[in-house]
Design an enzyme around this catalytic site. Structure first.
Site, PDB file in Angstrom:
ATOM      1  N   LYS A   1      64.466  -5.566  38.073  1.00 60.88           N
ATOM      2  CA  LYS A   1      64.756  -6.338  36.862  1.00 60.88           C
ATOM      3  C   LYS A   1      63.664  -7.382  36.612  1.00 60.88           C
ATOM      4  O   LYS A   1      63.288  -7.641  35.451  1.00 60.88           O
ATOM      5  CB  LYS A   1      66.121  -7.006  36.964  1.00 60.88           C
ATOM      6  CG  LYS A   1      67.291  -6.056  36.817  1.00 60.88           C
ATOM      7  CD  LYS A   1      67.318  -5.372  35.452  1.00 60.88           C
ATOM      8  CE  LYS A   1      67.673  -6.332  34.325  1.00 60.88           C
ATOM      9  NZ  LYS A   1      67.781  -5.630  33.018  1.00 60.88           N
TER      10      LYS A   1
ATOM     11  N   TYR B   1      67.157  -4.057  43.443  1.00 67.04           N
ATOM     12  CA  TYR B   1      67.689  -4.245  42.086  1.00 67.04           C
ATOM     13  C   TYR B   1      67.016  -5.415  41.385  1.00 67.04           C
ATOM     14  O   TYR B   1      66.469  -5.286  40.292  1.00 67.04           O
ATOM     15  CB  TYR B   1      69.195  -4.459  42.132  1.00 67.04           C
ATOM     16  CG  TYR B   1      69.735  -5.103  40.877  1.00 67.04           C
ATOM     17  CD1 TYR B   1      69.560  -4.496  39.628  1.00 67.04           C
ATOM     18  CD2 TYR B   1      70.393  -6.341  40.926  1.00 67.04           C
ATOM     19  CE1 TYR B   1      70.034  -5.101  38.458  1.00 67.04           C
ATOM     20  CE2 TYR B   1      70.868  -6.942  39.768  1.00 67.04           C
ATOM     21  CZ  TYR B   1      70.686  -6.326  38.544  1.00 67.04           C
ATOM     22  OH  TYR B   1      71.135  -6.924  37.400  1.00 67.04           O
TER      23      TYR B   1
ATOM     24  N   THR C   1      69.072 -10.746  34.364  1.00 66.47           N
ATOM     25  CA  THR C   1      70.004 -11.299  35.342  1.00 66.47           C
ATOM     26  C   THR C   1      69.439 -12.543  36.014  1.00 66.47           C
ATOM     27  O   THR C   1      68.210 -12.717  36.092  1.00 66.47           O
ATOM     28  CB  THR C   1      70.305 -10.248  36.427  1.00 66.47           C
ATOM     29  OG1 THR C   1      71.052 -10.840  37.492  1.00 66.47           O
ATOM     30  CG2 THR C   1      69.020  -9.692  37.032  1.00 66.47           C
ATOM     31  N   ASP C   2      70.323 -13.382  36.542  1.00 68.20           N
ATOM     32  CA  ASP C   2      69.875 -14.554  37.297  1.00 68.20           C
ATOM     33  C   ASP C   2      69.332 -14.171  38.676  1.00 68.20           C
ATOM     34  O   ASP C   2      68.660 -14.978  39.335  1.00 68.20           O
ATOM     35  CB  ASP C   2      71.000 -15.583  37.443  1.00 68.20           C
ATOM     36  CG  ASP C   2      72.249 -15.048  38.150  1.00 68.20           C
ATOM     37  OD1 ASP C   2      72.282 -13.847  38.505  1.00 68.20           O
ATOM     38  OD2 ASP C   2      73.199 -15.825  38.337  1.00 68.20           O
ATOM     39  N   GLU C   3      69.579 -12.950  39.107  1.00 68.87           N
ATOM     40  CA  GLU C   3      69.155 -12.547  40.446  1.00 68.87           C
ATOM     41  C   GLU C   3      67.638 -12.483  40.593  1.00 68.87           C
ATOM     42  O   GLU C   3      67.121 -12.474  41.712  1.00 68.87           O
ATOM     43  CB  GLU C   3      69.799 -11.214  40.832  1.00 68.87           C
ATOM     44  CG  GLU C   3      71.312 -11.304  40.917  1.00 68.87           C
ATOM     45  CD  GLU C   3      71.960 -10.087  41.538  1.00 68.87           C
ATOM     46  OE1 GLU C   3      71.386  -9.534  42.504  1.00 68.87           O
ATOM     47  OE2 GLU C   3      73.032  -9.680  41.069  1.00 68.87           O
TER      48      GLU C   3
ATOM     49  N   ASN D   1      78.872 -11.404  35.508  1.00 67.37           N
ATOM     50  CA  ASN D   1      79.856 -11.145  34.464  1.00 67.37           C
ATOM     51  C   ASN D   1      81.141 -10.573  35.051  1.00 67.37           C
ATOM     52  O   ASN D   1      81.134  -9.906  36.099  1.00 67.37           O
ATOM     53  CB  ASN D   1      79.315 -10.133  33.460  1.00 67.37           C
ATOM     54  CG  ASN D   1      78.414 -10.730  32.405  1.00 67.37           C
ATOM     55  OD1 ASN D   1      78.483 -10.380  31.244  1.00 67.37           O
ATOM     56  ND2 ASN D   1      77.538 -11.639  32.800  1.00 67.37           N
TER      57      ASN D   1
ATOM     58  N   ALA E   1      70.287  -0.374  32.263  1.00 65.51           N
ATOM     59  CA  ALA E   1      69.764  -0.747  33.577  1.00 65.51           C
ATOM     60  C   ALA E   1      70.665  -0.207  34.672  1.00 65.51           C
ATOM     61  O   ALA E   1      71.867  -0.076  34.493  1.00 65.51           O
ATOM     62  CB  ALA E   1      69.663  -2.276  33.713  1.00 65.51           C
TER      63      ALA E   1
END
Length: 366
Positions: free
Chosen positions: A174, A170, A144-146, A200, A93
């Protein structure tokens, strides 16, 4: 009429995409160190993909590196047919918000189109497996949590049922990839798993992200740029813990399920930078003053999400996983690693990296 014979998976082999990047490389190193089998590592080797991350397993027969793109359908089909993996773990990614603001097209191509092509070839491969191997095959998608958007100070943390509300190119790309993975399970029956992780940190992280950027600038005597007033909150997850969570989900996760992976470590960006400065003051003190003297507040990023927070109770309740590292223990390991691996840092902070810093930070008003 001929009947097509099914093929069998190699129970000792998995295919990992993006395995030369930050999280992917840590996953590969841990996997091979634990003797869990052969890994076919497909990576495009963009700016963030670095074979130096994998130098310790370069000659290990359990690691086979292939340079290539997940959007290359012919290559994916060839690798699946040749190695017949029992699972695919997709780390590949484009992953940096600021870069997505400057150039969103790369994020659409890799995260959306690339994931689509990968899913298509994996679906075709899975369809040729025996019924037994179909039932044990897994496609694990790392996200991702985003994708969940931004939280207010008093909002409850993200759960696996939180509605998607991505706010950057981004996170939108995702989110699209997550939806494709979900659709391929519900429409075609592909046995998928999805993990959505918090921020992370750890060894081998490319120094465009907050922690390695601050460490690199601090040691170089440069300003430590903090967006806005530094009040944005993130949940911090040590990369080794993230990798152990992925292994647990791959081994025991329920097909079609989503698992949020968090570190239970909410910190403001300013708190993180203060912690880094304090550790550097202790481990590598300056001739005079503190590294905190280098902190500089700069113009905020466009559409900057205020807070992310992960509720990781589901993975603990259902799979028995929880992080081993606190932020204090994990961040000390991380700072020590960067201090001990300055040669690696000097190699990755090359011309392209300096151009990126100039593009993203130089024109920001202090």
């Amino acid at each position: 009429m001929t009947v097509q014979q099914s093929i069998s998976t190699n129970k000792n082999t998995i295919l990992v995409t993006g395995g030369a990047g930050f999280i992917g490389a840590n996953f590969l190193l841990d996997w091979i160190a634990a003797g869990l089998g052969q890994v076919i590592n497909l990576d495009k080797l963009t700016y963030a993909g670095n074979l130096e991350n994998l130098a310790s397993i370069e000659q290990n027969p359990a690691h086979i590196f292939i340079a290539g793109d997940i959007a290359d359908k012919a290559l994916i089909a060839k690798l699946l047919a040749e190695y017949q993996p029992r699972a695919v773990v997709n780390f590949a990614a484009e992953s940096h918000v600021d870069r997505s603001i400057h150039g969103p097209e790369d994020f659409i191509q890799t995260n959306v189109v690339g994931t689509f092509h990968l899913l298509e070839e994996v679906r075709a491969y899975w369809g040729k497996l025996s019924a037994q191997d179909q039932s044990t095959f897994r496609f694990l998608h790392v996200s991702t949590d985003e994708v969940y958007g931004s939280l207010g100070a008093d909002d409850t943390p993200f759960t696996e049922t939180t509605a998607y509300a991505p706010n950057s190119p981004y996170s939108a790309s995702k989110a699209a990839s997550d939806h494709l993975v979900r659709a391929y399970h519900h429409t075609y029956g592909l046995p998928v798993l999805t993990t959505n992780c918090s921020n992370n940190y750890g060894a081998f992280q490319f120094p465009e992200k907050l922690i390695p950027l601050v460490l690199n600038n601090a040691l170089a005597g440069k300003p430590l740029p903090i967006y806005g007033n530094g009040s944005n909150v993130r949940d911090w997850l040590y990369v080794g813990d993230h990798c152990s969570a992925i292994r647990r989900v791959l081994a025991e996760g329920k097909v079609g399920e989503v698992y949020n992976v968090g570190g239970w470590n909410e910190k403001t960006n300013l708190d993180v930078v203060h912690t880094l400065c304090a550790i550097l003051d202790e481990l590598k003190p300056k001739a005079s003053g503190s590294y905190r003297d280098q902190i500089t507040f700069v113009k905020d990023r466009a559409g900057h999400d205020q807070r992310y927070a992960i509720d990781a109770r589901k993975i603990e309740r259902e799979l028995g996983w929880k992080p081993e590292e606190t932020f204090d223990t994990g961040i000390r390991k991380t700072v020590a690693w960067y201090l001990e691996n300055q040669e690696w840092v000097s190699h990755v902070t090359s011309g392209e990296y300096r151009q990126w810093l100039d593009k993203n930070y130089t024109e920001r008003a202090v």
